[in-house]
Design a protein around this motif. Structure first.
Motif: not given
Length: 501
Positions: A136-137, A139-140, A143-144, A183-184, A186-187, A193
């Motif tokens: 998940e990190r 994917q974040t 996204l960033m 955005t960073a 998100v989790h 995170s």
């Protein structure tokens, strides 16, 4: 200190230049280390690429002290599989793909699986990890990259606009900081995170620092949600003053910020005297010693302190007086407590001591622009001024365009030879630049930069880098001034010529 140097450091949001990782040897520190060094861990990078016509692709990893590059071989079916060292708990990785540098990260014992079609990279690139929170990190981070890469690059360029007021610059920085940080986060409840939000905070604090805004403004999140409030609590005003073991082990952005902040922050930065006898009242300019004492005085986490001073000493040998750097090393080896830094410094010094003025310059042979092999020893009897430069190095090209020709003209009838060694390009790009820049002297190429044995022998970690060698083949100065320095350099060359008689 030299100005405008292309030092091999990872930029905050740009590409990474690579430096070879050195294998530790037995420590020679005179004291007994108090901290047991952590064994190196690894992570695996593997995957498959379709329609790939090259034999390899490249990436860079942020090592503990130096960033290093890797070429990843790709087999005939498009498969690749390689392991990388993880020095801290987490290391940043820069994937040189699609004419860009994509930032991801890997932790100890991680596995990153990559796939893409080289004919449609944008729509097909995927990167995953088998570990849920780590994935998940990732994917974040992607996204960033997709959302803010261009905006970050544009911000960096716009801040050099002299028409912008300081407050306008801050507003630009803080606006993008808000977007990227939210955005960073998100989790935010995931431990993984914490690395991302730490990176973002110190990247943008770095922006403030590099534009002399840090003493005037504080980053803050404008969002009033629970996440926004939590971020402001975690990074309140002045949070960058903290020494954090977590950040040290996980965030390259934190380490780079602290390294620069501690070295360049001076509590008292102005001096006035009565009269004009400055030379009798002021201590000599010794930046290497200043940085050493700042590290000893300000850093209290032993491992963090040892990292900082080890990194500073390696830099000292590349930019300051050899004697100062050598004496600092000899002093610090009685104080260092972390075995891996004692080991690294011992090996580094064993190599770099060969560059001490008065020693014979390491021999080398390189190819010139005509395809001929040229050796250093063929110039014995002449003063040799070496310019390690790069096609993509702005300060290097500035010197060549504006000052090098005049220097060469000054010594055209004297016993001086100018070697211009390009380190950052392949042969095609190098020859194209030679034609456009019209560089006189002997033009040589050392492809691979820090992977090249010549650059390793001469500790060329940043460009431009200059070295003067006497007629007897001995080093006069392993950190000579650049052509634009004027009298300081010509006095050195003239003295070397006189000593030949």
């Amino acid at each position: 200190m030299k100005n405008l140097t292309c030092i091999i450091l990872l930029l905050l949001v740009a590409t990474a230049n690579a430096q070879i990782k050195k294998k530790p040897v037995k420590a020679v520190a005179e004291n007994k280390p108090l901290i047991v060094s952590t064994p190196k861990a690894t992570a695996v990078i593997k995957g498959n690429v379709k329609n790939f016509t090259d034999k390899y692709w490249e990436m860079a990893v942020t090592g503990d002290l130096t960033n290093y590059s890797l070429t990843i071989p790709v087999d005939k079916d498009g498969n690749f599989n390689t392991a990388i060292n993880i020095d801290g708990d987490t290391e940043d990785i820069y994937l040189y793909l699609n004419d860009d540098a994509i930032t991801v990260c890997a932790q100890r014992n991680d596995t990153l699986v990559l796939s893409w079609d080289n004919k449609d990279f944008k729509n097909t690139f995927r990167i995953t990890s088998p570990f849920q929170h780590t994935n998940e990190r990732l994917q974040t981070m992607m996204l960033m990259y997709n959302l803010y890469r261009k905006e970050s690059m544009d911000l960096g360029q716009s801040l050099y606009d002299n028409k912008l007021t300081d407050s306008a610059k801050f507003e630009k920085i803080n606006k993008l900081y808000n977007k990227v940080m939210m955005t960073a986060a998100v989790h935010l409840d995931y431990p993984e995170s914490q690395k991302l939000i730490t990176d973002v905070y110190y990247q943008y604090v770095g922006f403030l620092n590099s534009h002399h805004l840090l003493s005037k403004y504080e980053l803050h999140i404008n969002d009033t949600s629970a996440t926004g409030k939590a971020l402001n609590q975690q990074f309140p005003a002045g949070a960058y003053h903290a020494q954090s073991e977590f950040s040290f082990k996980n965030s390259n952005s934190y380490k780079e910020f602290i390294f620069n902040y501690v070295r360049f922050y001076k509590g008292l930065n102005n001096t006035t005297i009565i009269g004009s006898d400055w030379d009798k009242k002021l201590t000599p300019f010794t930046p290497a010693w200043d940085e050493y004492y700042l590290g000893l005085a300000n850093l209290h986490l032993i491992e963090f302190r040892d990292w900082f001073i080890t990194k500073a000493i390696e830099m000292d040998f590349g930019y300051y007086s050899f004697d100062d750097a050598e004496n600092i090393y000899k002093d610090f080896k009685t104080k260092v407590k972390t075995p891996r830094y004692a080991d690294t410094l011992a090996q580094f010094y064993a190599t770099v001591r060969q560059l001490k003025p008065g020693n014979l310059a390491p021999e080398f042979s390189l190819k010139n622009d005509k395809g001929e092999v040229v050796s250093l020893k063929s110039f014995r009897g002449k003063v040799v001024y070496i310019d390690f430069w790069g096609v993509g190095c702005g300060p290097c090209v500035y010197e060549i365009k504006n000052t090098t020709a005049a220097l060469h003209e000054r010594y055209k009838d004297k016993n001086v030879v100018f070697l211009n060694i390009c380190v950052d390009s392949d042969e095609k790009a190098w020859k194209s630049s030679l034609a456009s820049l019209n560089i006189s002297g002997v033009n040589l190429i050392a492809e691979g930069w820090t992977r090249n044995p010549v650059c390793q022998k001469y500790n060329v970690t940043g460009i431009p880098h200059y070295i003067t060698i006497g007629t007897d083949g001995k080093i006069v100065n392993n950190n000579s001034e650049r052509p634009s320095s004027g009298y300081t350099l010509t006095a050195e060359l003239d003295k070397a010529l006189k000593q030949a008689h």
